[in-house]
Design an enzyme around this catalytic site. Structure first.
Site, mmCIF file in Angstrom:
data_model
loop_
_atom_site.group_PDB
_atom_site.id
_atom_site.type_symbol
_atom_site.label_atom_id
_atom_site.label_comp_id
_atom_site.label_asym_id
_atom_site.label_seq_id
_atom_site.Cartn_x
_atom_site.Cartn_y
_atom_site.Cartn_z
ATOM 1 N N GLU A 16 33.405 41.150 31.741
ATOM 2 C CA GLU A 16 32.020 40.789 31.392
ATOM 3 C C GLU A 16 31.824 40.843 29.882
ATOM 4 O O GLU A 16 31.073 40.051 29.322
ATOM 5 C CB GLU A 16 31.038 41.719 32.128
ATOM 6 C CG GLU A 16 30.984 41.365 33.605
ATOM 7 C CD GLU A 16 30.763 42.540 34.536
ATOM 8 O OE1 GLU A 16 30.275 43.591 34.096
ATOM 9 O OE2 GLU A 16 31.101 42.393 35.732
ATOM 10 N N SER A 69 36.001 44.039 43.592
ATOM 11 C CA SER A 69 35.520 44.167 44.978
ATOM 12 C C SER A 69 36.254 45.246 45.769
ATOM 13 O O SER A 69 36.500 45.076 46.965
ATOM 14 C CB SER A 69 35.576 42.808 45.690
ATOM 15 O OG SER A 69 34.696 41.892 45.066
ATOM 16 N N GLY A 85 33.215 48.772 40.672
ATOM 17 C CA GLY A 85 31.860 48.508 40.188
ATOM 18 C C GLY A 85 30.829 48.857 41.253
ATOM 19 O O GLY A 85 30.463 50.022 41.426
ATOM 20 N N GLY A 86 30.403 47.858 41.995
ATOM 21 C CA GLY A 86 29.308 47.992 42.970
ATOM 22 C C GLY A 86 29.421 49.205 43.880
ATOM 23 O O GLY A 86 28.432 49.926 44.091
ATOM 24 N N GLU A 103 42.101 43.288 36.771
ATOM 25 C CA GLU A 103 40.913 42.850 37.500
ATOM 26 C C GLU A 103 40.826 41.329 37.440
ATOM 27 O O GLU A 103 40.390 40.770 36.423
ATOM 28 C CB GLU A 103 39.648 43.428 36.856
ATOM 29 C CG GLU A 103 39.574 44.931 36.865
ATOM 30 C CD GLU A 103 38.130 45.419 36.770
ATOM 31 O OE1 GLU A 103 37.704 46.118 37.674
ATOM 32 O OE2 GLU A 103 37.439 45.077 35.799
ATOM 33 N N GLY A 133 32.728 41.622 41.640
ATOM 34 C CA GLY A 133 31.350 41.478 42.121
ATOM 35 C C GLY A 133 31.156 40.336 43.105
ATOM 36 O O GLY A 133 30.025 39.984 43.434
ATOM 37 N N ASN A 171 32.601 52.029 37.486
ATOM 38 C CA ASN A 171 31.986 51.346 36.352
ATOM 39 C C ASN A 171 30.549 50.998 36.736
ATOM 40 O O ASN A 171 30.325 50.107 37.549
ATOM 41 C CB ASN A 171 32.799 50.076 36.039
ATOM 42 C CG ASN A 171 32.165 49.235 34.944
ATOM 43 O OD1 ASN A 171 31.240 49.683 34.267
ATOM 44 N ND2 ASN A 171 32.655 48.021 34.769
ATOM 45 N N TRP A 172 29.612 51.719 36.142
ATOM 46 C CA TRP A 172 28.205 51.524 36.517
ATOM 47 C C TRP A 172 27.578 50.306 35.846
ATOM 48 O O TRP A 172 26.448 49.956 36.144
ATOM 49 C CB TRP A 172 27.400 52.779 36.192
ATOM 50 C CG TRP A 172 27.610 53.906 37.177
ATOM 51 C CD1 TRP A 172 28.348 53.855 38.335
ATOM 52 C CD2 TRP A 172 27.074 55.230 37.093
ATOM 53 N NE1 TRP A 172 28.290 55.063 38.972
ATOM 54 C CE2 TRP A 172 27.517 55.934 38.232
ATOM 55 C CE3 TRP A 172 26.261 55.885 36.169
ATOM 56 C CZ2 TRP A 172 27.181 57.264 38.472
ATOM 57 C CZ3 TRP A 172 25.922 57.208 36.400
ATOM 58 C CH2 TRP A 172 26.373 57.895 37.543
ATOM 59 N N LYS A 173 28.266 49.725 34.881
ATOM 60 C CA LYS A 173 27.743 48.539 34.168
ATOM 61 C C LYS A 173 26.315 48.840 33.680
ATOM 62 O O LYS A 173 26.043 49.972 33.302
ATOM 63 C CB LYS A 173 27.804 47.316 35.087
ATOM 64 C CG LYS A 173 29.193 47.161 35.721
ATOM 65 C CD LYS A 173 29.403 45.857 36.404
ATOM 66 C CE LYS A 173 30.811 45.839 36.999
ATOM 67 N NZ LYS A 173 31.176 44.555 37.540
ATOM 68 N N HIS A 211 36.513 44.753 29.329
ATOM 69 C CA HIS A 211 36.077 44.340 30.667
ATOM 70 C C HIS A 211 35.741 42.841 30.626
ATOM 71 O O HIS A 211 35.239 42.338 29.626
ATOM 72 C CB HIS A 211 34.846 45.150 31.088
ATOM 73 C CG HIS A 211 34.486 44.917 32.516
ATOM 74 N ND1 HIS A 211 33.761 43.828 32.917
ATOM 75 C CD2 HIS A 211 34.799 45.606 33.645
ATOM 76 C CE1 HIS A 211 33.634 43.859 34.241
ATOM 77 N NE2 HIS A 211 34.260 44.932 34.704
HETATM 78 P P1 PGA Z 1 33.183 45.280 41.510
HETATM 79 O O1 PGA Z 1 33.368 45.426 39.917
HETATM 80 O O2 PGA Z 1 33.865 46.466 42.131
HETATM 81 O O3 PGA Z 1 31.683 45.294 41.727
HETATM 82 O O4 PGA Z 1 33.823 43.995 41.905
HETATM 83 C C1 PGA Z 1 34.590 45.857 39.387
HETATM 84 C C2 PGA Z 1 34.493 45.923 37.890
HETATM 85 O O5 PGA Z 1 33.775 45.136 37.286
HETATM 86 O O6 PGA Z 1 35.161 46.766 37.273
#
Ligand code: PGA
Length: 245
Positions: free
Chosen positions: A92, A207, A228-229, A162, A168, A3-5, A90
């Site tokens: 966010e 994470s 994500g990251g 999640e 994050g 997930n590149w956000k 998600h």
């Molecule tokens: P993260 O993000 O791996 O940076 O914790 C996961 C996500 O938001 O799907």
């Protein structure tokens, strides 16, 4: 699924896809589905430049086919680009854009009607985790988000557990928590859809890094990861795959 956000310019996305070929080939040889969810603006470029076996997901969609919804993108528009996966709900989006389980439900139903794969995210906040109500929260998100779907409609569905406190933050959930909640989610899916629920993949996210991905993917009730990251840099993305095969 990476997930590149809200990261990467089109040129940066291009740089990523131009070097990803061997990784996708390796994943395919091991029967692993692998992909990324770029921003809307990068979708077209990523679909065109990525190897054909790489999954490309949108990060959101609107459930109406068209109309006066300024700033939104419809499922047909995604389909036209050749995108057939979409992340829904998600944390966010739930936190910053007030996305509700009801809105997620409309989006999931619309995606399924278009034979697209919804990757539906659920998970509790830190406060809910500390109050010991994780399962209650997750149950409500799963039941309300999947309301009115039938067993014949859910085979393409993917769920990602999640915990919001792990996204994050570097504070990944323990494997015990991930297994316990993913197993619980499977139980709910079975209550809702019977044997058809066995087709539904359940991912862990929060994470996930090359160093810990294997610990999650060897759990009995975790089928994959939403990352994500660690999906942003090509080296780390490759290492995620290398560490599970
Ligand atoms: P993260 O993000 O791996 O940076 O914790 C996961 C996500 O938001 O799907």
């Amino acid at each position: 699924m990476g997930n590149w956000k809200m990261n990467k310019l089109i040129s940066e996305a291009n740089e990523f896809t131009s070097t990803i070929g061997p990784t996708i080939k390796k994943a395919t040889e091991h029967n692993i589905d692998i992909g990324v969810a770029p921003t809307y603006l990068c979708l077209d470029e990523v679909v065109r430049s990525a190897p054909k076996d790489m999954l490309v997901a949108a990060q959101n969609c609107h459930y109406e086919p068209h109309g006066a919804f300024t700033g939104e993108i419809s499922i047909e528009m995604l389909e036209e680009l050749g995108v057939n996966w979409c992340i829904i709900g998600h944390s966010e989006r739930r936190t910053y854009f007030n996305e509700t389980d009801q809105a997620c439900n409309l989006k999931i139903k619309a995606l399924i009607a278009h034979h697209m794969v919804p990757l539906y995210c659920v998970g509790e906040t830190l406060e809910q985790f500390e109050s010991g109500i994780t399962k209650e929260v997750v149950r409500r998100q799963v039941v309300d988000g999947l309301k009115d779907l039938t067993a014949s409609e859910v085979k393409n569905l993917v769920i990602a557990y999640e915990p919001v406190w792990s996204i994050g933050t570097g504070k990944n959930a323990s494997t015990e928590i991930a297994q316990d909640v993913c197993c619980y989610i499977r139980g709910i899916l079975h209550e809702l859809f019977g044997d058809a629920s066995e087709e539904i993949r359940v991912l862990y996210g929060g994470s996930v890094k090359p160093e810990n991905i294997r610990d999650y993917l060897t759990l009995p009730d975790v089928d994959g990861a939403l990352v994500g990251g660690a999906s942003l840099k090509i080296d780390s993305y490759q290492a995620l795959l290398d560490n599970i095969i």
